[in-house]
Design an enzyme around this catalytic site. Structure first.
Site, PDB file in Angstrom:
ATOM      1  N   ASP A  23       0.821  -1.201   0.000  1.00 24.84           N
ATOM      2  CA  ASP A  23       0.000   0.000   0.000  1.00 24.84           C
ATOM      3  C   ASP A  23       0.863   1.262   0.000  1.00 24.84           C
ATOM      4  OD1 ASP A  23      -2.702   1.148   0.273  1.00 24.84           O
ATOM      5  OD2 ASP A  23      -2.011   1.803   2.239  1.00 24.84           O
ATOM      6  N   GLU A  27       1.482  -0.223  -4.909  1.00 23.15           N
ATOM      7  CA  GLU A  27       0.566   0.853  -5.275  1.00 23.15           C
ATOM      8  C   GLU A  27       1.429   2.097  -5.514  1.00 23.15           C
ATOM      9  OE1 GLU A  27      -3.342   3.260  -3.614  1.00 23.15           O
ATOM     10  OE2 GLU A  27      -1.790   2.609  -2.220  1.00 23.15           O
ATOM     11  N   ASP A  70     -10.272   2.006  -4.708  1.00 26.03           N
ATOM     12  CA  ASP A  70      -9.866   3.412  -4.596  1.00 26.03           C
ATOM     13  C   ASP A  70     -10.387   4.283  -5.731  1.00 26.03           C
ATOM     14  OD1 ASP A  70      -8.421   3.448  -2.207  1.00 26.03           O
ATOM     15  OD2 ASP A  70      -6.636   2.656  -3.157  1.00 26.03           O
TER      16      ASP A  70
END
Length: 597
Positions: free
Chosen positions: A296, A325, A403
């Protein structure tokens, strides 16, 4: 002492060998078809473990509304339940308090569904213990959330018997064991599993941060975090304690870094976490563990740490997969990262490929701001030049995630930047309805491009079932299953007029996903082959995929009008329809793709 030195040399040599013997990227990941699961919203397989008010304690908004209860799975998404109407919050603030009861048993129950669809790899959003619905605010990394397992109360007792700083005291909870069984069942079906590693920040209920809150400057973990000021015991009526939260969010204390990334103490803890989940029984055989990690907000941690992280992972399993990410370089101006620094062989195997999503959106979905085929080809060539070919093969080619707005809603709301103005709270004019027939036509084309272009396609849970929804939290609706009867969506979060949308499993769309996934898996040319753009004119795109003795010509019409073209002479088999077509005289319907063999 000599024995110790000898053992150290042997271990060092083994680690160096493991790194050298590890392939640049895992071979299996080149042919993966990914499916992303948001656990709390996928399937409720065990209602006895549904969250209770106690399970929300410590998380935002730090109180439980009167009458709070788990949300009906089948309810109209924007419709406020009785307890929600009693709060002073609007829909978007209440949404963070909703729980639907998704759990690991629900995933196990649906593995056959995923296998039937053609999925070969699963990416889970965070599964570790936390008070939130999203789990990006970990309470601990060494246990699966107790509401995902069969015995929440029993798991709590196990936590209390451990020292979270000492791996030798860690035990296996019922949720942990069920997760290991999920891995076993997935592996039995030929599916790989990776999980979200959220190692830039923790939650304010994280065990080490709670120790800092309790013991202040006497805590042995005070250096794990960016503490601005400790509480002054001489002022009992005022709490001066202050610290850095991720992006300023106090719910998410940020883990301290130096020039090499996370400092040694929390990094050592994370190394223990990697070992626990990649080789659970610690026997040197990683087959009972996870197959990799999604990291992340990876760009917010110094690159040096991820190089170290990769070493730890590959030592345990040289064929494990890591993906980062690495996304917005500057969100305000729609500038995405060139992820090359993270993909040079010593950090990640891949990143979530939002650059792919944006390019396909611009070419296929947008109307007023639509780019032509040449611009699309040029965009993709730039991406291909930026990254090594093997990294390309394993990039997560997605069209939506937890997201962003979902693919279906991206189609209903074209011409805006991806992940901008993407729900009714961000833009009142945002249309929250389902796509019409034309919209589904566009969705089918987008999926066909995902399945025929370089990179590993990733499906966000429910897209194949027809789900729609704007940006967070609207992209996190409970999964639509054929056996559940859902309320029609009629409510709007701000009481505005909207088109009503019937909510039900879209069997025709599911079958299309299944067919295109099967085509991708039918020949390695679609996953391993080279790509050449051979015709780019207006809304017409023609490219080839070549691998050894296999060659396919893919013809795309991104417009809402019929397009005629030729790609050579003679009759060729068209894979989607299964019919023979004259390649010298092709007529493509609006938003049609042909795959010529």
């Amino acid at each position: 002492m000599k024995k110790i030195l000898l053992i150290t040399l042997i271990l060092s040599s083994f680690c160096a060998f493991a790194q050298k013997s590890a392939p640049r990227v895992p071979e299996w990941a080149k042919e993966a078809v990914w499916y992303q699961i948001f656990p709390e919203r996928f399937a409720n397989g065990d209602k006895s473990n549904d969250p209770q008010p106690k399970d929300l304690e410590g998380g935002w908004p730090y109180f439980i509304p009167e009458g709070w209860q788990n949300h009906p799975w089948e309810s109209d998404w924007y419709k406020q339940q009785p307890w929600e109407k009693k709060t002073d919050f609007d829909f978007y603030r209440n949404a963070g308090l909703r729980r639907y009861g998704g759990d690991l048993q629900g995933v196990i129950d649906k593995l056959d569904y995923l296998q039937d669809l053609g999925i070969t790899a699963i990416y889970f959003n965070p599964v570790f213990e936390s008070p939130s619905l999203h789990k990006y605010d970990a309470t601990m990394y060494h246990h699966i959330d107790n509401n995902f397992g069969p015995d929440p109360a029993g798991d709590r007792k196990i936590w209390e018997s451990e020292n979270p700083a000492d791996p030798s005291t860690w035990k296996w909870t019922s949720a942990d064991k069920l997760f290991l069984n999920l891995l076993k069942e997935a592996h039995k079906r030929g599916m790989k599993v990776i999980i979200d590693g959220v190692f830039n920040h923790v939650g304010n209920t994280f065990w080490a941060f709670k120790d800092v809150i309790k013991n202040q400057d006497k805590s042995e973990y005070k250096d794990w975090f960016y503490i601005k000021k400790f509480d002054d015991p001489a002022t009992p009526d005022v709490n001066e304690f202050d610290y850095e939260g991720w992006y300023g969010v106090k719910d998410l204390p940020e883990i301290k870094e130096d020039e090499n990334g996370l400092i040694d103490a929390p990094a050592a803890h994370i190394k223990d976490i990697i070992k626990r989940w990649m080789d659970p029984n610690n026997d040197g055989d990683p087959s009972d563990g996870i197959d990799g990690w999604r990291l992340d907000v990876a760009e917010m941690v110094e690159l040096g740490f991820w190089k170290k992280f990769r070493t730890w992972v590959k030592e345990i399993n040289p064929n494990a997969y890591t993906t980062g990410e690495v996304w917005w370089e500057d969100w305000k101006v729609n500038k995405m990262f060139n992820a090359a620094p993270w993909l040079q062989g010593d950090a990640f195997d891949a990143v979530m490929n939002y650059r792919f999503a944006r390019a396909v959106k611009n070419f296929v979905i947008d109307q007023k701001t639509k780019i032509d085929a040449q611009a699309f080809a040029d965009t993709m060539k730039n991406v291909y030049r930026d990254y090594h070919p093997e990294n390309h093969a394993v990039m997560m080619n997605l069209m939506g995630s937890h997201d962003t707005e979902r693919l279906a809603s991206l189609i209903v709301n074209p011409d805006f930047w991806l992940d901008h103005n993407a729900n009714p709270a961000q833009r009142k004019e945002f249309d929250p309805a389902a796509p019409d027939a034309k919209g589904r036509e566009i969705q089918r084309l987008v999926l066909a491009m995902q399945m025929t272009m370089p990179g590993a396609p990733m499906i966000y849970y429910g897209d194949e079932a027809g789900m729609w929804g704007g940006d967070d939290p609207d992209d996190r609706k409970p999964m639509v299953w054929p056996e559940i009867k859902y309320e029609t969506e009629t409510a709007h979060p701000f009481g505005l007029k909207r088109k009503t949308s019937e909510v039900k499993f879209n069997k025709n769309l599911f079958d299309w996903y299944k067919k295109l996934i099967a085509i991708r898996k039918s020949d390695k040319a679609f996953s391993l082959g080279s790509i050449d753009f051979v015709k780019t004119k207006g809304t017409l795109l023609v490219f080839t995929r070549n691998y050894k003795n296999s060659k396919y010509t893919i013809v795309v019409n991104s417009s809402d009008k019929e397009v005629k073209t030729s790609v050579g002479k003679g009759m060729k088999k068209e894979l989607i329809s299964g019919k023979k077509v004259d390649s010298g005289s092709l007529a493509l319907l609006p938003h049609q793709m042909m795959i010529l063999q």
